[in-house]
Design an enzyme around this catalytic site. Structure first.
Site, PDB file in Angstrom:
ATOM      1  N   TYR A  17      -1.190  -7.372   3.521  1.00 54.36           N
ATOM      2  CA  TYR A  17      -0.576  -6.055   3.712  1.00 54.36           C
ATOM      3  C   TYR A  17      -0.699  -5.596   5.165  1.00 54.36           C
ATOM      4  CZ  TYR A  17      -0.055  -1.118   4.221  1.00 54.36           C
ATOM      5  OH  TYR A  17       0.329   0.104   4.699  1.00 54.36           O
TER       6      TYR A  17
ATOM      7  N   GLU B 289      -4.086   1.564   9.849  1.00 53.46           N
ATOM      8  CA  GLU B 289      -3.892   0.826   8.599  1.00 53.46           C
ATOM      9  C   GLU B 289      -5.224   0.395   7.995  1.00 53.46           C
ATOM     10  OE1 GLU B 289      -1.350   0.596   6.825  1.00 53.46           O
ATOM     11  OE2 GLU B 289       0.220   1.256   8.201  1.00 53.46           O
TER      12      GLU B 289
ATOM     13  N   ASP C  69       2.545  -1.434  -0.181  1.00 53.84           N
ATOM     14  CA  ASP C  69       1.309  -0.756  -0.576  1.00 53.84           C
ATOM     15  C   ASP C  69       1.533  -0.121  -1.946  1.00 53.84           C
ATOM     16  OD1 ASP C  69       2.908   1.441  -0.064  1.00 53.84           O
ATOM     17  OD2 ASP C  69       1.476   2.439   1.277  1.00 53.84           O
TER      18      ASP C  69
END
Length: 333
Positions: free
Chosen positions: A108, A25, A126
């Site tokens: 996020y 990520e 996202d």
């Protein structure tokens, strides 16, 4: 994707590795899956556990990151790995709030890791999810103003069961079917309830505010090579663009070239070429000065021997400068 665990494997009891989820990520921020894959495999080969990464030399990690851009992420990657290793006994926290307290982890990433690695019902949003939500609900408010509304809509759909699989599914839907251009509505599983499709708006959503033109900054870089093949390099300040990375001594970058002094006295030549590079918020035009020198002591930087110097360890803009300068110098004696 090498960091993924399929739903079938998860049904058999295979759990995602939080380290792999977190690492992927962080790498995927502002970068494509195609670009990240080889970097992820390299990192997990060299540093297979978060404790291995925590024990790594900063310079080695920064060199391995070269080419992925946004080097502040690499610095935060190390800070986070060390907090997990030394303050959490090598185990990532399993809740959104606890993950959010780690260095370099924002809303996020905390949501993605808590949902995918630990099956917490966190709302993962996202760019792909924003696009899917904007089309599914025909949200015409432009981004970034629409972000709170799109996040609330995504939260309404986030299930309590298998939230990690759901999060990845919606991101994949946006990446492969509900694409920015020419969405494949004919095979979309949400084509029926999609309001944008019913209104014929899907190619236009999500709307975005017009982007301001990027300013152009200018600077000068000095590339000096000793006759034995050593190059003059310096480590950039920790804070700021390309912080902590190796680079060429030179001026600051501004609208006009700031006053500056070369790093050593030499017969500097202008090769008549400049490096052009685009960062997130500006374009850079970098003029070069090149020299071959003897055994001198620089005012700035240090000479890195021919054996230790690896152009691939440089950030992209510095590697562009090297490629241009190296072609202008005579053969090494």
């Amino acid at each position: 994707m090498p960091w993924r665990v399929s739903p079938a494997d998860r049904a058999r009891g295979v759990r995602p590795d939080p380290y792999a989820v977190w690492l992927s990520e962080v790498m995927l921020q502002q970068t494509t899956v195609a670009a990240v894959r080889e970097y992820f495999l390299k990192f997990t080969r060299i540093w297979p556990k978060v404790t291995d990464l925590a024990a790594a030399e900063d310079a080695d990690v920064m060199a391995a990151w070269a080419g992925l851009g946004y080097y502040a992420r690499a610095r935060n990657l190390l800070k986070c790995a060390r907090v997990v290793a030394y303050e959490h006994a090598g185990r990532f926290p399993d809740t959104y709030d606890a993950l959010l307290k780690l260095p370099g982890i924002g809303p996020y990433t905390a949501a993605a890791v808590s949902a995918i690695a630990f099956d917490r019902p966190s709302v993962v949003v996202d760019g792909n999810v924003e696009r899917v939500m904007a089309r599914l609900h025909a949200v015409e408010t432009p981004l970034p103003d629409a972000k709170p509304e799109l996040t609330a809509l995504a939260a309404d759909l986030t299930p309590g069961t298998r939230p990690g699989d759901y999060a990845q599914a919606v991101m994949d839907l946006g990446a492969t079917i509900c694409t920015p251009r020419s969405p494949a509505c004919g095979i979309c599983p949400w084509s029926g309830p999609c309001r944008a499709r019913a209104l014929g708006l899907q190619p236009e959503l999500p709307r975005k505010r017009p982007k301001a033109a990027k300013p152009v900054r200018q600077g000068v870089a000095y590339l000096a090579r000793r006759r034995d093949g050593a190059w003059l390099l310096e480590t950039r300040p920790e804070k700021g663009l390309l912080g902590g990375m190796l680079g060429w001594p030179g001026s600051d970058w501004a609208e006009a070239v700031p006053d500056h002094a070369p790093p050593l006295a030499a017969d500097w030549a202008d090769p008549g070429a400049e490096v052009r590079h685009t960062f997130t918020h500006f374009h850079l035009s970098l003029s070069l000065r090149v020299a071959q020198v003897g055994d001198v002591t620089p005012d700035r930087g240090r000479f890195v021997t021919r054996e230790s110097f690896r152009p691939a360890d440089l950030p992209t803009v510095m590697r562009k400068a090297y490629d241009l300068a190296a072609a202008t110098l005579p053969p090494i004696e």
